[in-house]
Design a protein around this motif. Structure first.
Motif, short mmCIF file in Angstrom:
data_model
loop_
_atom_site.label_atom_id
_atom_site.label_comp_id
_atom_site.label_asym_id
_atom_site.label_seq_id
_atom_site.Cartn_x
_atom_site.Cartn_y
_atom_site.Cartn_z
N ASP A 91 0.80 -1.22 0.00
CA ASP A 91 0.00 0.00 0.00
C ASP A 91 0.83 1.26 0.00
OD1 ASP A 91 -2.36 -1.34 -0.03
OD2 ASP A 91 -2.44 -1.53 2.14
N PRO A 147 -15.51 2.35 -6.99
CA PRO A 147 -15.53 0.98 -7.54
C PRO A 147 -16.93 0.51 -7.93
CG PRO A 147 -14.22 1.04 -5.54
CD PRO A 147 -14.83 2.40 -5.68
N LEU A 160 -13.60 -6.16 -6.03
CA LEU A 160 -13.64 -4.81 -5.45
C LEU A 160 -15.04 -4.20 -5.55
CD1 LEU A 160 -10.26 -3.38 -6.83
CD2 LEU A 160 -10.77 -4.02 -4.47
N TYR A 206 -5.43 -2.34 -8.77
CA TYR A 206 -6.67 -1.67 -9.20
C TYR A 206 -7.09 -0.63 -8.16
CZ TYR A 206 -7.82 -4.47 -13.34
OH TYR A 206 -7.82 -5.04 -14.59
N ARG A 207 -6.96 -0.98 -6.88
CA ARG A 207 -7.39 -0.04 -5.84
C ARG A 207 -6.58 1.26 -5.94
NH1 ARG A 207 -6.81 -3.12 -1.45
NH2 ARG A 207 -8.71 -4.31 -1.78
N LYS A 208 -5.28 1.12 -6.22
CA LYS A 208 -4.44 2.32 -6.36
C LYS A 208 -4.88 3.17 -7.55
CE LYS A 208 -0.52 0.23 -4.17
NZ LYS A 208 0.62 -0.65 -4.45
N ASP A 245 -7.97 5.01 -6.63
CA ASP A 245 -7.64 6.16 -5.78
C ASP A 245 -7.07 7.30 -6.61
OD1 ASP A 245 -8.44 4.80 -3.56
OD2 ASP A 245 -6.42 4.37 -2.81
#
Lengths: 328, 328
Positions: free
Chosen positions: A3, A263, A283, A252-254, A257
């Motif tokens: 992260d 999502p 997600l 993908y989360r990054k 963001d």
């Protein structure tokens, strides 16, 4: 540790929307209760026409500026409903559509298959004594080597080439000749220069979905991806472009963001169940699988057919109505 | 074609600054004419203390949130001056400081030198008949091969490895043995796993400049750069991180656009005159050259010593006062 790549402060927020005169007027009319604005046939026809004609219009627009776009009827309806239900206007986060590039927008595996064929041609003679199907044995050995090397080398042509060289040497028990290895090096250079060939329907589908925010999410060699993005002039059709070193939940989360993507208001379109479909479903996003005619052995995964936000499309042409249906 | 990578609409604008209570109060006091706020010794001491202690504080801050930061005296002065001269408050774009990573923040060339030494050891025996200094000849041949291949392969370990394999085969006239080539492949894997070792003073310098916006602008293999960024936990100290496939005028301009950086309010810090210094000076930015103990032959360029916005620093420790002086 995964992260830590997120910047320490979130700086990247989308610019506030700048409604065009027409859009602002339409929204205001709606908010004033003029529901007929939703059903004006002229508007609808104009929207359809724009979709069909957009590709040509853009090509013929040397200024690089884009024609005014009308807010879709669906978005207007949603704004209206939000206001009615809550008694005041609530900001709704925008819908984003993500596109994979290799084998979704343009051909890629096709070129790798030619490289694999060259590899098999060079290596099979050394395997004939031990294997009935020496070409298949060469192929299997290469896939095993690539799979083992991805944690070190990642994805793309250069890593694949080093894996081919390693597999050629080990498979031949060191008997392969240096000039044969040089052919694999030359093939890598050819690969790094291959033309960009769009898949059938790819550009039309991008344009048909262009009332949403569009993000290109591609994986592979940085140099090669930049080259293809620049050669194809594809970036002008997208709101954001991201070259990812891996396509999994954390990456993908990054990206979400980075571009302030919600999502649950995101739909991903791609050819790889492993890289484009499963991580985004996990997600909370939706995903449309558009299988390419061949899939790299390392990307093979089972389709999550039972997932309520999963859809399959037979080709890029079939994607826009499926996305519309997913967005309800 | 090089410009097509810019997204079709500029969406990425920095979030509006959120002043802390202390900062807001200080700004308001200044705008009310309380110039003594600039010279309060307590504030100054606190700022100095924060700079020295910051690295430890952050490490010991498991929440990941950062201590309140005071606007620097210089920035407050500037805000005040702007208001006085124009009669009303004018927004001043923020100062951004860019850092290169390889051989600026952490050691890199060091590992390549070990790979070059292995290459020379393997190849020199084949060159002894033709060259007095066979190791130097091997080195020169490798550099020539890399230089020729960069347009195809770009920068980084994998491209360098393919160039080494090619150069080993051609230099030895095909006499190199496959198991020797395998040693170059194994070396590539070692390279892709080497630890991140910060240069002396690198973290202190980042922290000493942290009242500005900070962007990490690095070049090389995507997989390798991501790995080093994640292993080093460096992203938490930066406002933005960009892995570039090339460092030249067009690619810096795209990065400036992406993060809304004003080139004349940007200072780049790096070890490569060719990649970190010359392109940004040409865009109107300032640049501080911090030479590494060795420079890759392909990055060698003459220092633009006469340029008014160019400075040289003997080490990372020397950088913060030089940046302060450049910013006036």
């Amino acid at each position: 540790m995964g992260d830590s790549f997120a910047p320490r402060r979130s700086l990247l927020t989308p610019a506030p929307p700048k409604p065009t005169g027409g859009r602002r007027a339409a929204v205001e009319a709606l908010l004033d209760g003029d529901r007929t604005a939703l059903d004006r046939p002229g508007k609808r026809r104009r929207t359809s026409h724009r979709r069909r004609g957009q590709r040509t219009e853009r090509r013929g627009n040397p200024s690089g500026r884009h024609p005014l776009r009308l807010t879709s009827v669906r978005v207007l309806r949603r704004l209206l409903l939000k206001r009615e239900s809550a008694g005041r206007l609530v900001t709704v986060s925008e819908i984003w559509i993500g596109f994979d590039a290799d084998d979704t927008l343009w051909h890629n595996e096709h070129y790798f298959i030619q490289s694999y064929a060259l590899f098999a041609e060079l290596v099979a003679p050394y395997l004939e004594a031990e294997h009935d199907d020496a070409e298949q044995a060469a192929h299997d050995l290469l896939v095993a080597t690539e799979r083992r090397n991805i944690p070190s080398f990642g994805y793309g042509i250069k890593g694949a080439t080093i894996s081919m060289i390693e597999a050629a040497i080990t498979a031949s028990h060191g008997e392969i000749r240096p000039e044969q290895i040089l052919r694999l090096v030359d093939r890598a250079k050819e690969m790094m220069e291959h033309p960009v060939e769009f898949l059938d329907g790819a550009l039309d589908t991008i344009d048909a979905l262009s009332q949403h925010k569009l993000v290109l999410l591609t994986k592979g060699d940085l140099k090669d991806q930049h080259r293809k993005i620049e050669m194809s002039n594809i970036a002008e059709r997208f709101d954001a472009v991201e070259i990812m070193h891996e396509k999994d939940g954390p990456t993908y989360r990054k990206a979400f963001d980075r571009f302030s993507i919600d999502p649950v208001r995101f739909v991903m379109i791609g050819n790889s169940v492993k890289s484009d479909i499963i991580p985004v479903l996990e997600l909370g996003s939706a995903a449309v699988h558009v299988p390419y005619r061949t899939t790299w052995a390392i990307e093979v995964a089972e389709e999550p057919t039972a997932h309520p936000k999963f859809r399959q499309a037979s080709s890029m042409h079939a994607v826009p109505p499926i996305v519309d249906e997913l967005l309800g």
